[in-house]
Design an enzyme around this catalytic site. Sequence first.
Site, PDB file in Angstrom:
ATOM      1  CD  GLU A  73      -1.829  -2.370   1.360  1.00 34.78           C
ATOM      2  OE1 GLU A  73      -0.685  -2.682   1.739  1.00 34.78           O
ATOM      3  OE2 GLU A  73      -2.727  -3.216   1.176  1.00 34.78           O
ATOM      4  CG  HIS A 142     -10.564  -7.618   6.845  1.00 34.73           C
ATOM      5  ND1 HIS A 142      -9.741  -8.157   7.792  1.00 34.73           N
ATOM      6  CD2 HIS A 142      -9.924  -7.774   5.662  1.00 34.73           C
ATOM      7  CE1 HIS A 142      -8.652  -8.641   7.208  1.00 34.73           C
ATOM      8  NE2 HIS A 142      -8.727  -8.409   5.917  1.00 34.73           N
TER       9      HIS A 142
END
Lengths: 336, 344
Positions: A73, A142
């Site tokens: 990322e 998540h």
Amino acid sequence: MSTETSSGTGPDQTKEMTIREAIRLALREELERDDDVFVMGEDVGKFGGVYEVTGDLVEQFGETRVRDTPISEAGFMGAAVGAAATGTRPVVEIMFSDFIGVCSEQIINQMAKNRYMFGGKTEMPVTVRTTEGGGSGAASQHSGTIHTWFAHFPGVMAVAPATPASAKGLLKSAIRSDDPVIVFENKQIYEQKGEVPLDEDFTIPIGTASVEREGEDVTVVATQRMVGESLELAEELAGQTSVEVIDLRSLYPMDTDTLVESVGKTGRLVIADESPLSYGTHAEVATRVMENAFYSLDAPIQRVGVADVHIPFSPALEEEVLPSGSDVEAAINRIV
Amino acid sequence: MVVLDIETEDGQREALRRMLTIRAFDTKAADLFSDGELPGFVHLYVGEEAVGVGACSALESDDYITSTHRGHGHCIAKGLDPDLMMAELFGKADGYCNGKGGSMHIADVDAGMLGANGIVGAGPPLATGAALTSHLKGEDTVALAFFGDGAVAQGQVHEAVNLAATWSLPAVFLVENNQYGEATPVEKQHNVQNLSETAEAYNIPGFTVDGMDITAVYEAVKEARKRAADGEGPTFIEAETYRYHGHFEGDQQPYRTEEDVAIWKDRDAIETFKRRLVDAGTITEAEFDEMKAEIDQQIEDAVGKAKDAAYPDPSEAYEDMFNAAVPEISDFSSGMRADGGENR
Ligand SMILES: Cc1ncc(C[n+]2csc(CCOP(=O)(O)OP(=O)(O)O)c2C)c(N)n1
């Protein structure tokens, strides 16, 4: 996976589609419109994105413009910033917003500060798309709804669609914007359907809210999934309590005028947003209404959100912490 | 902007000029800082001139560089204007960033300088991005990231190299190993002999070169640039160099002695290069002295202009956040109202 196409359609035509399809349509149209636009993220190519949002775009645009990245990322978010500074318009997918911590350096210190720090001489047309929200038993890492962090941080714009039309319109505005915009997509509503304008130039200006249903007794300002829940509730309460439902759509900048106008009419406000309650989106909406419409308020402002806990795994616990229409109803009942 | 072709005599003289300009600029900055005239942190490049100038000599003028908190040398090597840099150091409206960036954030994207950077290790991903632009647009430009030996321990540096290697992007990663990350020596921060061994993990070429020798740096970067432009992907270069000043101005430097510094000063890059040019007849001692005097004067003038320049108007603090206008900033900066009257 459906393949929408908008060729040969008139300006006023709409088509029913899901939020997922509306986002994909926006991406397709912008990739078609502007060669400088490209999409990158983990598994966005042939796999079509973990939530199948990017779908088959790679087939039309190729692996150069719809790029699978390594799982890094910070690397690809930073590359997006460098690419934007040098003349392209990246659209980056961060699979789950919970992972943004991994690349927050590039968002916070590079993407958000570049323009200001360099005296306004660089453009930063980066769009970041990311998913938020609980409800799928994915547990704490998540399921977060983190948009407050970035709506709070100077130098980034933040939007959060609730309907297929706004998903298309906001994303297109984000991609066309010369400023960094983070689009927060609630993953529980990807399947939600609605009419979407097929006009390729249909956009929704960032910084505008939408009155989705007019009412007289109480204003519910909602975001993402809570908009649909609130609209359903308003329908149920019709005849008994008249609920005005506003889709906030844009977290920063925020359409204070529409909020103030509505509260001026109803005198009551409930804020429904699936994020932790302290220091967040709720607080910002409440403060703006207090600053600008304090004397219109007939009752204390009510907040509906997550009680400052992480999203747990067990369905029994998850259902407990996630806000829903019944929480909005309870909030309305406290003040109407 | 003047392209620096170090293979011509004019180019060599220009390279020497830029090295001298960096030294004069940063030496002056040190004096100004100790006199209390410069706000903020100041990190100087004195001693490392051959790396910046050698590398930029191997680049084309529209190539991109990313820089570090020690960016003055990179700016001058890339051809930026010392007047505007000095104005920025003083926080003046005429500076490169209108006084919003200061020493650590000088940028000129049009000149290919994507910014000095206050975050250690943040530059390489940006260079990978600039290389990605070049790849996407089918351009011939290359992006070079300057970063320190300390930055090599940062995860995002490795992500950037991996991404550029995996995608064969036209990038060059250039580590300036000046032997310290702040106060900690390089061998306490890394478990490898040469930082260029990093390249092996990404299956790209890696070299360690003498960063006190402008020609060595130039040749390594030139080869790396060619590979990058030919679509063969990035190269990882380590240039061994030394900073003569402390990490920042005011650093008491308990971690090293004057003798340590003297060993490197004996191999001073400017002296070495000058000697070479004098021996080759490219420049005479008199011409060198003249050049140096000219540069010293130029920097004096830059300081004079910077001191005379105006500070930005305070209202400028609320400008440049976005390209688009957001009502928030004007509402907040104009004062919130407390009486329920009209504000919006
Ligand atoms: C992410 C981050 N961590 C720490 C710092 C503080 N800091 C500034 S410069 C520096 C040392 C950097 O060393 P190196 O990369 O070798 O560059 P050099 O100063 O030697 O040129 C540190 C630790 C910072 N600016 N950014």
